[in-house]
Design an enzyme around this catalytic site. Structure first.
Site, short mmCIF file in Angstrom:
data_model
loop_
_atom_site.label_atom_id
_atom_site.label_comp_id
_atom_site.label_asym_id
_atom_site.label_seq_id
_atom_site.Cartn_x
_atom_site.Cartn_y
_atom_site.Cartn_z
N GLY A 1 0.82 -1.22 0.00
CA GLY A 1 0.00 0.00 0.00
C GLY A 1 0.85 1.26 0.00
O GLY A 1 2.01 1.24 0.45
N CYS B 1 2.02 2.18 3.43
CA CYS B 1 2.49 1.06 4.25
C CYS B 1 3.99 1.14 4.51
O CYS B 1 4.76 1.44 3.60
CB CYS B 1 2.27 -0.26 3.54
SG CYS B 1 0.57 -0.57 3.19
N SER C 1 -5.41 4.81 -1.64
CA SER C 1 -4.94 6.14 -2.05
C SER C 1 -5.66 6.64 -3.30
O SER C 1 -5.88 7.83 -3.46
CB SER C 1 -3.43 6.12 -2.28
OG SER C 1 -3.12 5.67 -3.55
N TYR D 1 -5.01 11.60 4.31
CA TYR D 1 -4.98 10.16 4.02
C TYR D 1 -3.96 9.54 4.94
O TYR D 1 -2.83 10.02 5.03
CB TYR D 1 -4.59 9.90 2.55
CG TYR D 1 -4.57 8.42 2.19
CD1 TYR D 1 -5.61 7.58 2.57
CD2 TYR D 1 -3.51 7.86 1.48
CE1 TYR D 1 -5.59 6.22 2.26
CE2 TYR D 1 -3.49 6.52 1.15
CZ TYR D 1 -4.53 5.70 1.54
OH TYR D 1 -4.52 4.37 1.23
N ARG D 2 -4.35 8.50 5.66
CA ARG D 2 -3.39 7.90 6.60
C ARG D 2 -3.52 6.38 6.62
O ARG D 2 -4.61 5.82 6.41
CB ARG D 2 -3.62 8.44 8.01
CG ARG D 2 -4.94 8.05 8.63
CD ARG D 2 -5.11 8.73 9.97
NE ARG D 2 -6.34 8.32 10.63
CZ ARG D 2 -6.88 8.98 11.65
NH1 ARG D 2 -6.33 10.07 12.11
NH2 ARG D 2 -7.99 8.54 12.21
N ARG E 1 -5.38 -4.36 14.20
CA ARG E 1 -5.06 -4.83 12.86
C ARG E 1 -3.62 -5.35 12.79
O ARG E 1 -3.28 -6.16 11.93
CB ARG E 1 -5.25 -3.65 11.91
CG ARG E 1 -5.04 -3.96 10.48
CD ARG E 1 -5.48 -2.82 9.59
NE ARG E 1 -5.68 -3.32 8.25
CZ ARG E 1 -4.71 -3.44 7.35
NH1 ARG E 1 -3.50 -3.04 7.63
NH2 ARG E 1 -4.96 -3.95 6.17
P1 XMP Z 1 -3.18 1.89 -1.32
O1 XMP Z 1 -1.90 1.65 -2.05
O2 XMP Z 1 -4.38 1.69 -2.19
O3 XMP Z 1 -3.23 0.76 -0.19
O4 XMP Z 1 -3.18 3.21 -0.64
C1 XMP Z 1 -4.32 0.60 0.67
C2 XMP Z 1 -4.15 -0.66 1.50
O5 XMP Z 1 -3.00 -0.53 2.35
C3 XMP Z 1 -3.20 -1.31 3.53
N1 XMP Z 1 -2.94 -0.44 4.68
C4 XMP Z 1 -1.78 -0.43 5.37
N2 XMP Z 1 -0.68 -1.21 5.27
N3 XMP Z 1 0.32 0.01 7.04
C5 XMP Z 1 0.37 -1.00 6.13
O6 XMP Z 1 1.37 -1.70 6.06
C6 XMP Z 1 -0.75 0.82 7.21
O7 XMP Z 1 -0.76 1.72 8.04
C7 XMP Z 1 -1.87 0.58 6.34
N4 XMP Z 1 -3.11 1.14 6.24
C8 XMP Z 1 -3.73 0.50 5.21
C9 XMP Z 1 -4.62 -1.82 3.51
O8 XMP Z 1 -4.58 -3.16 3.11
C10 XMP Z 1 -5.28 -0.92 2.48
O9 XMP Z 1 -6.40 -1.50 1.86
#
Ligand code: XMP
Length: 497
Positions: free
Chosen positions: A313, A316, A373, A396-397, A412
């Protein structure tokens, strides 16, 4: 020429979407004929296989409603109380497509400055005025920017400037009838009122124009009772059993996601078994996983869908902080190979930055993609806009960021030390992207064109080509990736995605 998927993905190297490129196939159909219908869980088909992530800066009711209206689906986050999450799911399930999800409402003593504030923070150019200042209050008037253009004193009460000569429609008016009436009366707003004159809903000319200009890429996602589909995320603690019961029995939530960055745990196995025994009609999506062995364990426990991705992500830091994860293209391919053989769909979650990434995920075996995102910073995302370095942005966090964990999302990440929190994500802001009503149709059409180039007229056909070796692919070097992007230009028009 090129590699079959089994050759490319079995060399001890993991690839992400940008590393992989497909060879074009033979085109025998128009892009519009590509059928993207696919299942997000064993029992839930979607016309547009794109879903929004259960993150507190991405999916609440407004996002879930709009995603389902467009043929996809949204999953409400659970960084809130069970009651608040239930309220969001109920709002989504009860919504009539075509009407405004959260109309702006003010009281008669609110001042003109309130409309300026609504414009900056939510992009609204009008507000309904009720005696209580909220939906459900007696409708007194409507104020639009036209009513305040020449009012210099921003502290003038709205009661003094509002238009009271209103055309309204009765509660229960259908969206089609409201659209026809708006066309006829040539007004911008059509408030819906009940027999007591209380405001119960709002139709706007802008929304109908948007629906005409940006037709939904697929039929709305509806459940058996004709209500919009809506999912929700939950954890695996005892208190989450109560949450699931409420969401299922009170709101008929369509599916729950067991939300974890590492889903291969006894907690999930037990929770899946519990839910399938206690609420057999409710679909459970487990994860996240990135290997075939993890997938098999959760499927054997009864999962109806799997979420795939670890550390890919945009927010992430799991791979950096914990040293585990997998390149997303490889993770999708290997989990899909096991899950598809067992009849369980997978959702490629995280790392999607453009339409090409969606095409790659679906072509490599995913049945849907989940975006965070991509949909953050849109009109439908929770939160208000604010100005940062001259740009309009929304927050966005990551759900593993310190900021989100402070609100409770640390479950989580299996984090049980209250005193020492290890962040696995970051928080920041993304710029105003407008409405997903424009983004999602664009993405769906671009994916159809990608499938056309590959020579697959449906997800089913792409699946056959993937596993019989007809779909040819290669890894790209860094130089090949640079060549594939825009280069040697002084300036170029920024692409929308
Ligand atoms: P994108 O790339 O679409 O990813 O922004 C969204 C997905 O990222 C995961 N997610 C996280 N993974 N730390 C992580 O390692 C985080 O703080 C976090 N928050 C979300 C989650 O699977 C989401 O759908």
């Amino acid at each position: 020429d090129g590699f079959a998927s089994s050759q490319l993905f079995n060399q001890g190297v993991c690839y992400t979407y940008d590393d992989v490129i497909f060879h074009p196939g033979h085109i025998f159909f128009a892009a519009n004929e590509v059928d993207l219908t696919s299942n997000v869980t064993k029992n839930i088909p979607l016309r547009v296989p794109i879903v929004s992530s259960p993150m507190d800066t991405v999916t609440e009711a407004e996002m879930a409603i709009t995603m389902a209206t467009l043929g996809g689906m949204g999953f409400i986050h659970y960084n809130n109380t069970a009651e608040e999450q239930l309220r969001q799911v109920l709002k989504a399930k009860r919504h009539t497509p075509g009407f405004i999800v959260t109309p702006a409402v003010a009281g008669p003593n609110d001042t003109v400055s309130k409309l300026y504030e609504l414009k900056n923070t939510r992009g609204f150019t009008s507000v309904c005025v009720t005696d209580t200042g909220a939906l459900g209050g007696k409708l007194l008037g409507v104020v639009t920017t036209r009513d305040i253009d020449f009012i210099n004193d921003k502290l003038t009460p709205l009661a003094e400037v509002m238009t009271t000569d209103l055309v309204t429609a009765p509660e229960g008016t259908t969206a089609d009838a409201a659209g026809a009436l708006l066309k006829k009366i040539k007004k911008n707003k059509l408030p819906l009122v009940n027999a007591q004159g209380e405001l119960v809903g709002l139709a706007t000319r802008g929304a109908f124009k948007d629906a005409r200009n940006f037709p939904a890429p697929g039929a709305p996602s509806l459940d058996g009772a004709g209500l919009l589909r809506c999912g929700a995320a939950v954890g695996t603690r005892d208190s989450d059993r109560e949450r699931v019961k409420m969401l299922w029995e009170t709101a008929a939530v369509d599916a729950v996601i067991l939300d974890s960055s590492q889903g291969d745990s006894t907690y999930q196995v037990e929770m899946i078994k519990y839910i399938k025994a206690a609420h057999p009609g409710l679909d459970v999506i487990a994860g996240n996983v990135v290997t075939g062995a993890q997938a098999r364990r959760l499927i054997e426990a009864g999962a109806d869908g799997l979420r795939v991705g670890m550390g890919s992500g945009s927010i992430c830091t799991t791979q950096e902080v914990c040293a585990v994860g997998r390149g997303q293209a490889t993770a999708v391919y290997h989990v899909a190979r096991v899950a598809n053989a067992l009849g369980v769909p997978i959702i490629a979650d995280g790392g999607v930055q453009n339409s090409g990434h969606i095409t790659k995920a679906l072509a490599l075996g995913a049945s849907a993609v989940m975006c965070g995102s991509m949909f953050a910073g849109t009109t439908e995302a929770p939160g208000e806009y604010f100005m940062l370095n001259g740009q309009r942005v929304k927050k966005y966090r990551g759900m593993g960021s310190l900021e989100a964990m402070a609100k409770g999302s640390e479950t989580r990440y299996h984090s049980d030390t209250q005193s020492l929190k290890i962040a696995q994500g970051v928080s920041g802001a993304v710029k105003d992207k407008g409405s997903i009503r424009k983004t999602v149709p664009f993405l769906a059409q671009a994916v159809r064109q990608g499938f056309q180039d590959i020579g697959a007229n449906s997800i089913k056909m792409a699946r056959e080509m993937l596993y019989n070796g007809a779909m040819r692919m290669e890894a790209r070097t860094n130089a090949a990736q640079a060549e594939g992007n825009v280069h040697d230009m002084v300036a170029y028009e920024k692409r929308p995605w």
